[in-house]
Design a protein around this motif. Structure first.
Motif, short mmCIF file in Angstrom:
data_model
loop_
_atom_site.label_atom_id
_atom_site.label_comp_id
_atom_site.label_asym_id
_atom_site.label_seq_id
_atom_site.Cartn_x
_atom_site.Cartn_y
_atom_site.Cartn_z
N HIS A 1 -40.00 -17.35 14.36
CA HIS A 1 -40.99 -17.00 15.39
C HIS A 1 -42.41 -17.27 14.90
O HIS A 1 -43.24 -17.84 15.62
CB HIS A 1 -40.87 -15.52 15.78
CG HIS A 1 -39.58 -15.18 16.45
ND1 HIS A 1 -39.08 -13.90 16.52
CD2 HIS A 1 -38.66 -15.97 17.08
CE1 HIS A 1 -37.93 -13.91 17.16
NE2 HIS A 1 -37.65 -15.15 17.52
N TYR A 2 -42.70 -16.87 13.65
CA TYR A 2 -44.05 -17.05 13.13
C TYR A 2 -44.37 -18.54 12.95
O TYR A 2 -45.44 -19.01 13.36
CB TYR A 2 -44.23 -16.33 11.80
CG TYR A 2 -45.64 -16.46 11.26
CD1 TYR A 2 -46.67 -15.68 11.76
CD2 TYR A 2 -45.95 -17.41 10.28
CE1 TYR A 2 -47.97 -15.83 11.30
CE2 TYR A 2 -47.24 -17.56 9.80
CZ TYR A 2 -48.25 -16.77 10.32
OH TYR A 2 -49.53 -16.92 9.86
N MET A 3 -43.43 -19.28 12.35
CA MET A 3 -43.69 -20.70 12.11
C MET A 3 -43.85 -21.46 13.43
O MET A 3 -44.72 -22.32 13.56
CB MET A 3 -42.57 -21.30 11.27
CG MET A 3 -42.44 -20.71 9.87
SD MET A 3 -43.95 -20.83 8.89
CE MET A 3 -44.07 -22.61 8.69
N ASP A 4 -43.01 -21.13 14.40
CA ASP A 4 -43.14 -21.78 15.70
C ASP A 4 -44.50 -21.47 16.34
O ASP A 4 -45.13 -22.33 16.96
CB ASP A 4 -42.02 -21.32 16.64
CG ASP A 4 -40.64 -21.79 16.19
OD1 ASP A 4 -40.57 -22.68 15.31
OD2 ASP A 4 -39.63 -21.26 16.70
N SER A 5 -44.94 -20.22 16.16
CA SER A 5 -46.23 -19.82 16.75
C SER A 5 -47.40 -20.55 16.12
O SER A 5 -48.48 -20.65 16.72
CB SER A 5 -46.43 -18.30 16.62
OG SER A 5 -46.79 -17.95 15.28
N GLN A 6 -47.20 -21.06 14.89
CA GLN A 6 -48.26 -21.78 14.19
C GLN A 6 -48.18 -23.29 14.43
O GLN A 6 -48.91 -24.06 13.79
CB GLN A 6 -48.19 -21.49 12.69
CG GLN A 6 -48.33 -20.02 12.33
CD GLN A 6 -49.65 -19.43 12.78
OE1 GLN A 6 -50.73 -19.96 12.42
NE2 GLN A 6 -49.60 -18.38 13.56
N GLY A 7 -47.30 -23.71 15.33
CA GLY A 7 -47.23 -25.12 15.69
C GLY A 7 -46.35 -25.97 14.79
O GLY A 7 -46.43 -27.20 14.84
N TYR A 8 -45.48 -25.34 13.99
CA TYR A 8 -44.58 -26.10 13.11
C TYR A 8 -43.31 -26.47 13.87
O TYR A 8 -42.84 -25.74 14.74
CB TYR A 8 -44.21 -25.28 11.87
CG TYR A 8 -45.33 -25.17 10.86
CD1 TYR A 8 -45.33 -25.96 9.72
CD2 TYR A 8 -46.39 -24.29 11.05
CE1 TYR A 8 -46.36 -25.87 8.78
CE2 TYR A 8 -47.41 -24.19 10.12
CZ TYR A 8 -47.39 -24.99 8.99
OH TYR A 8 -48.42 -24.90 8.08
N ILE A 9 -42.73 -27.61 13.50
CA ILE A 9 -41.49 -28.11 14.09
C ILE A 9 -40.35 -27.85 13.11
O ILE A 9 -40.43 -28.28 11.95
CB ILE A 9 -41.58 -29.62 14.38
CG1 ILE A 9 -42.77 -29.93 15.29
CG2 ILE A 9 -40.27 -30.14 14.98
CD1 ILE A 9 -43.12 -31.41 15.31
#
Length: 494
Positions: free
Chosen positions: A184-192
């Protein structure tokens, strides 16, 4: 078969079930409710309220305790969420079903449809209206107080550990929630989120001994990956810019409280970032995961209270060695000078470690690591031990790299990534020299990766951390085996 009396009796009951037309190993069952949900929803209701609500449920699970008082039977049922009492009233279920209940053993799996009630003692229970045998347990469970106490056996027979120990089951269910929170956190930071190969033809991405396997069709040896770094950075070269992967890696090394030969990491790479960006990502990630799953940032770990709220302390490796030992590696010195200092301080140096940088790292490991309690970014590693990190432009003896340490345990490793293909080739060549001198953990030359860098890798920050160790911290476990469902074990004969 050499059966105990209990095992023989259970097999006899299995045949009796068959004689009654009941499949000892059952069929699918419509389980719509779980113990924890019922407790959360109805635990505070009075007996009178529950009678009015007339809540009908369908539960299933394992019999953990069983007792009878005349025509009333009581069972503690265990499902994945926990335990709940079931009341079997002969008047309600009938004589035949009550006899079926009477013949049940601890460990048997049953299904119950009924209503939620409170007993006279105030215990939330399910009053059985329909009782179904689902699976006969042919072996008895360990005794409650004298059973599965041996940790080695708990890890070997995790299925019994999960049945008998609520804490083990809780950790098993927390781990995927922690991984979801990371995503969730990584996705929220724009990571794929991506996937890269587990089988790799070239050893690289970290310093570690690999597992080797053979690909028959290609007639070529492959390695089980020791890291996901190089494929991920190829994707940044391909302009995906921000990528991460959560996956298993394999290192053919020792086993102890902090190490298992296969473990789970998350690696992430961000174009146009650097060491500072990775520190901020690290702090934000740990704090976010702690709050999402546990709603707090303080945890008990290895006997201390650890606070994951940022910002974290920053401690330069050379400064740390000087502070603890008085030895100043900032001063220019030869390898001979460094070896002399190592001898004076009883620091053992292997033949392939005869560089000033390696000796600095050995000093830190021996004298400084165990001084760290709260989250600390140890930064400024020597170039000799950092073949994939960018040089410090102010002092090329060192790199733009950090490791996060908590209670003397390394949690992650991060760089300003080396994106100079000429420098990278030279580092790989130095690694080949170290391998020739006996360093079994040294990386190999990856010509394709160097070629990828020649097409241009934007200035990039990268980080990798061990998910197992993060789960250890968040769940208050001192051993990695407590957070792995199936840790690697020595054969029983050893």
């Amino acid at each position: 078969m050499d059966l105990s009396d209990q095992e023989a009796a259970r097999r006899q009951k299995m045949e009796q079930l068959r004689a009654q037309g009941i499949d000892p190993f059952g069929q699918a069952y419509d389980q719509t409710d779980h113990a924890a949900d019922l407790r959360a929803k109805y635990g505070d209701d009075s007996a009178e309220d529950l009678v009015k609500e007339d809540v009908h449920v369908s539960i299933a699970g394992r019999i953990m305790t069983k007792r009878r008082m005349g025509k009333l039977g009581f069972v503690t049922l265990l499902d994945r969420s926990g335990r709940i009492q079931v009341v079997i009233n002969q008047r309600i279920v009938g004589d035949a079903v009550y006899e079926l209940f009477k013949s049940a053993d601890l460990g048997d799996i049953i299904g119950v449809k009924g209503v939620v009630i409170k007993t006279q003692t105030g215990e939330l229970s399910v009053e059985a209206h329909d009782y179904t045998h689902l699976c006969k347990a042919l072996r008895p469970l360990p005794e409650k107080f004298h059973g599965l106490q041996d940790k080695e056996e708990r890890y070997r027979r995790r299925y019994l550990d999960l049945i008998m120990n609520d804490r083990s089951r809780e950790i098993a269910m927390l781990r995927p929630r922690i991984i979801r929170a990371i995503q969730h956190y990584m996705d929220s930071q724009g990571y794929i989120e991506v996937e890269t190969p587990v089988l790799q033809p070239i050893l690289g991405g970290a310093n570690a001994r690999p597992f080797v396997t053979h690909h028959n069709a290609l007639d070529k040896d492959f390695y089980l990956r020791i890291a996901t770094e190089l494929p991920l950075k190829r994707l940044v070269v391909g302009d995906l810019e921000r990528v991460y992967e959560i996956g298993r890696v394999f290192r053919n090394e020792g086993m102890d409280l902090k190490h298992n030969p296969e473990f789970t990491t998350m690696e992430a790479y961000c174009a146009y970032s650097d060491l500072e960006g990775m520190m901020k990502l690290n702090e934000g990630l740990f704090e976010s995961v702690a709050n999402e799953v546990f709603h707090r940032t303080t945890f008990e770990f290895m006997g201390k209270t650890v606070n994951l709220a940022g910002p974290y302390k920053r401690w330069n490796m050379v400064d740390a060695v000087k502070e603890v030992t008085g030895v100043d590696f900032w001063q220019p010195m030869s390898v001979e000078d460094a070896l002399k200092l190592a001898k004076e301080h009883n620091v053992e140096v292997a033949p392939h470690q005869h560089t000033v940088g390696n000796i600095i790292s050995l000093f830190f490991d021996q004298f400084c690591e165990d001084k760290i309690e709260q989250p600390t970014f140890v930064w400024g590693h020597p170039i000799e031990i950092s073949p994939l990190a960018k040089k410090n432009p102010k002092d090329p003896r060192f790199t733009q790299r950090f490791e996060l340490e908590i209670m003397g345990v390394e949690f992650d490793n991060a760089f300003s990534e080396l994106n100079d293909p000429i420098d990278q080739r030279k580092r790989f060549e130095d690694q080949l020299k170290a391998k020739a001198m006996g360093d079994e953990e040294a990386a190999e030359m990856d010509e394709d990766y160097v070629e990828a860098l020649e097409y241009g890798l934007a200035p990039t920050g990268g980080i990798g951390f061990g998910i197992d160790r993060l789960v250890m911290l968040l769940c208050g476990c001192d051993s990695i085996r407590d957070v792995l469902l199936f840790p690697t074990m020595k054969p029983r004969s050893e």
